[in-house]
Enzyme design. Sequence first.
Site, PDB file in Angstrom:
ATOM      1  N   GLY A 244       0.827  -1.212   0.000  1.00 15.74           N
ATOM      2  CA  GLY A 244       0.000   0.000   0.000  1.00 15.74           C
ATOM      3  C   GLY A 244       0.857   1.256   0.000  1.00 15.74           C
ATOM      4  O   GLY A 244       0.517   2.251  -0.652  1.00 15.74           O
TER       5      GLY A 244
ATOM      6  N   GLU B 163      -1.833   5.165   5.841  1.00 15.11           N
ATOM      7  CA  GLU B 163      -0.982   3.987   5.561  1.00 15.11           C
ATOM      8  C   GLU B 163       0.385   4.108   6.244  1.00 15.11           C
ATOM      9  O   GLU B 163       1.394   3.627   5.725  1.00 15.11           O
ATOM     10  CB  GLU B 163      -0.911   3.720   4.062  1.00 15.11           C
ATOM     11  CG  GLU B 163      -2.318   3.500   3.504  1.00 15.11           C
ATOM     12  CD  GLU B 163      -2.403   2.706   2.243  1.00 15.11           C
ATOM     13  OE1 GLU B 163      -1.488   1.932   1.959  1.00 15.11           O
ATOM     14  OE2 GLU B 163      -3.423   2.876   1.543  1.00 15.11           O
TER      15      GLU B 163
HETATM   16  N1  CAA Z   1       6.003  -7.672   6.896  1.00 16.17           N
HETATM   17  C1  CAA Z   1       5.870  -8.865   7.553  1.00 16.17           C
HETATM   18  N2  CAA Z   1       5.924  -8.973   8.905  1.00 16.17           N
HETATM   19  C2  CAA Z   1       6.095  -7.840   9.619  1.00 16.17           C
HETATM   20  C3  CAA Z   1       6.235  -6.583   8.988  1.00 16.17           C
HETATM   21  C4  CAA Z   1       6.193  -6.523   7.574  1.00 16.17           C
HETATM   22  N3  CAA Z   1       6.310  -5.363   6.927  1.00 16.17           N
HETATM   23  N4  CAA Z   1       6.396  -5.646   9.937  1.00 16.17           N
HETATM   24  C5  CAA Z   1       6.368  -6.272  11.131  1.00 16.17           C
HETATM   25  N5  CAA Z   1       6.185  -7.598  10.917  1.00 16.17           N
HETATM   26  C6  CAA Z   1       6.128  -8.651  11.940  1.00 16.17           C
HETATM   27  C7  CAA Z   1       7.371  -8.602  12.813  1.00 16.17           C
HETATM   28  O1  CAA Z   1       8.438  -9.331  12.233  1.00 16.17           O
HETATM   29  C8  CAA Z   1       6.873  -9.223  14.102  1.00 16.17           C
HETATM   30  O2  CAA Z   1       6.861 -10.619  13.949  1.00 16.17           O
HETATM   31  P1  CAA Z   1       7.534 -11.610  15.079  1.00 16.17           P
HETATM   32  O3  CAA Z   1       6.690 -11.371  16.296  1.00 16.17           O
HETATM   33  O4  CAA Z   1       7.389 -12.972  14.492  1.00 16.17           O
HETATM   34  O5  CAA Z   1       8.925 -11.112  15.243  1.00 16.17           O
HETATM   35  C9  CAA Z   1       5.417  -8.764  14.176  1.00 16.17           C
HETATM   36  O6  CAA Z   1       5.042  -8.398  12.832  1.00 16.17           O
HETATM   37  C10 CAA Z   1       5.247  -7.563  15.085  1.00 16.17           C
HETATM   38  O7  CAA Z   1       6.098  -6.531  14.606  1.00 16.17           O
HETATM   39  P2  CAA Z   1       6.594  -5.328  15.513  1.00 16.17           P
HETATM   40  O8  CAA Z   1       7.093  -5.884  16.805  1.00 16.17           O
HETATM   41  O9  CAA Z   1       7.499  -4.478  14.695  1.00 16.17           O
HETATM   42  O10 CAA Z   1       5.194  -4.586  15.820  1.00 16.17           O
HETATM   43  P3  CAA Z   1       4.888  -3.226  16.560  1.00 16.17           P
HETATM   44  O11 CAA Z   1       3.664  -3.417  17.380  1.00 16.17           O
HETATM   45  O12 CAA Z   1       6.108  -2.688  17.204  1.00 16.17           O
HETATM   46  O13 CAA Z   1       4.403  -2.254  15.356  1.00 16.17           O
HETATM   47  C11 CAA Z   1       4.639  -0.678  13.562  1.00 16.17           C
HETATM   48  C12 CAA Z   1       5.146  -1.939  14.295  1.00 16.17           C
HETATM   49  C13 CAA Z   1       5.586  -0.525  12.395  1.00 16.17           C
HETATM   50  C14 CAA Z   1       4.654   0.566  14.411  1.00 16.17           C
HETATM   51  C15 CAA Z   1       3.182  -0.948  13.049  1.00 16.17           C
HETATM   52  O14 CAA Z   1       2.269  -0.958  14.120  1.00 16.17           O
HETATM   53  C16 CAA Z   1       2.727   0.061  12.001  1.00 16.17           C
HETATM   54  O15 CAA Z   1       3.065  -0.050  10.817  1.00 16.17           O
HETATM   55  N6  CAA Z   1       1.903   1.076  12.406  1.00 16.17           N
HETATM   56  C17 CAA Z   1       1.283   1.966  11.461  1.00 16.17           C
HETATM   57  C18 CAA Z   1      -0.070   1.433  11.062  1.00 16.17           C
HETATM   58  C19 CAA Z   1      -0.535   1.967   9.754  1.00 16.17           C
HETATM   59  O16 CAA Z   1       0.201   2.091   8.788  1.00 16.17           O
HETATM   60  N7  CAA Z   1      -1.838   2.246   9.680  1.00 16.17           N
HETATM   61  C20 CAA Z   1      -2.433   2.652   8.456  1.00 16.17           C
HETATM   62  C21 CAA Z   1      -3.864   2.248   8.438  1.00 16.17           C
HETATM   63  S1  CAA Z   1      -4.447   1.738   6.868  1.00 16.17           S
HETATM   64  C22 CAA Z   1      -4.886   3.140   6.032  1.00 16.17           C
HETATM   65  O17 CAA Z   1      -4.487   4.220   6.335  1.00 16.17           O
HETATM   66  C23 CAA Z   1      -5.707   2.841   4.841  1.00 16.17           C
HETATM   67  C24 CAA Z   1      -6.435   3.988   4.275  1.00 16.17           C
HETATM   68  O18 CAA Z   1      -7.507   4.301   4.714  1.00 16.17           O
HETATM   69  C25 CAA Z   1      -5.907   4.667   3.076  1.00 16.17           C
END
Ligand code: CAA
Length: 386
Positions: free
Chosen positions: A241, A362
């Site tokens: 995305g 996103e």
């Molecule tokens: N691909 C695959 N796996 C992933 C990954 C990825 N990109 N990123 C993290 N993971 C996995 C990690 O490896 C981890 O796995 P393990 O437990 O097996 O190690 C698991 O996911 C948890 O990862 P984190 O510990 O890094 O998780 P976190 O709670 O610290 O969060 C974060 C990470 C990057 C802050 C995440 O919460 C995030 O991206 N937040 C932003 C959310 C977002 O983008 N929201 C947008 C909403 S959608 C939208 O806006 C649509 C619209 O309307 C247009």
Amino acid sequence: MDVLTEEQALALGMARAFAAERLKPVAATLDRDATWPKAQLAGLAELGFMGMTVPEADGGAGFDPLTYALVIEALATGCASTAVIVSVNNSLVCEPIAKFGTPEQKRAWLPPLVEGQRLGCFGLTEPSSGSDAAHMDTFAERDGRGWRVSGSKNWITNGPHADVMVLLAATQKELGAQGVSAFLVPLSAGGVSRDRHDEKLGIHAAHSCTVSFDEVLLGPEALLGAEGQGFKIAMATLDSGRIGIAAQAIGIAQAAFDAAFAYSHERQAFGSLIKDKQAIQFMFADMATELRAARLLVAQAAAAKARGGRFTREAAQAKLFASEMATRVTHRALQVFGGYGYSAEYPAERHYRDARITEIYEGTSEIMRLVIAGQVLKEAAATNAS
Ligand code: CAA
């Protein structure tokens, strides 16, 4: 991009023509009246643009990631709202179904989503958790062989019109990210309700709303991927995305540049056209350079995705740079117009408003920096260990 395959050039040509003929002429009106671009979406479905990266075997257009990004960019030059509606249906709905769905789920959902008979949305954000996406309150508990879902998702782009949601819900709250599962929820299900659409700074034609679930019963076939894998599905989905949003940001910035450039060829000040003033030329130099840099980052992210494996860092870098670039470029473009830039008579103010959301949805710029830093540290640790 300088070198495109025949297929890429064909898709880009169609998208540019559609943006010029069907989007640009109506974008200001759609925005002013917050009108959903129904006819435009039907036209885009006919071109295969609602399911661009879905493999041809599953009924999609089978585009590679670069073609997808080029099409989204071109559409965003015409109408930023339409571009994000298309991007959400493609990257956040069709793609996870194609990637993680069972053959039955693909058969049930992909053809109508690709052909424009159905529309999708993505339900991750909640009233009290946006960036901290793993800490959600929406809960799905086992009910016989199926599930019972309660909770609320907000800022759901396409929500007021969507037929299906890729929903993320906690199935084992105590496990945090590991206790989240993904579901395909038909929004006609009993217990689903939608609020009126949100009032926002920009992208007025891309309706969003809060969608609530009151003990919604789902069959076992609703689970997308394995139980407990939902957070990873959501993150992998957002990697794709974010390339789409970076492309959207470039399209908005390009449209702002084009409008300001044209205006500079008409507007006189101090005895000459403003295009001949060095102060204005320097703005165009900065804008053109930043636009090119953003395109290169998007192309690199698309290439990383096409190679297979994780492209988290590349996608986050492209989104971070392209969205902040769009804010800077649309700011300068408005400045070129002077007072007229502040007026609804010209498109500069719309581009300025539309660009801003690309730094937020996103994944905010702050989350992009967190993601990039995490990946940089991981790569450094791997290099040191080898
Ligand atoms: N691909 C695959 N796996 C992933 C990954 C990825 N990109 N990123 C993290 N993971 C996995 C990690 O490896 C981890 O796995 P393990 O437990 O097996 O190690 C698991 O996911 C948890 O990862 P984190 O510990 O890094 O998780 P976190 O709670 O610290 O969060 C974060 C990470 C990057 C802050 C995440 O919460 C995030 O991206 N937040 C932003 C959310 C977002 O983008 N929201 C947008 C909403 S959608 C939208 O806006 C649509 C619209 O309307 C247009």
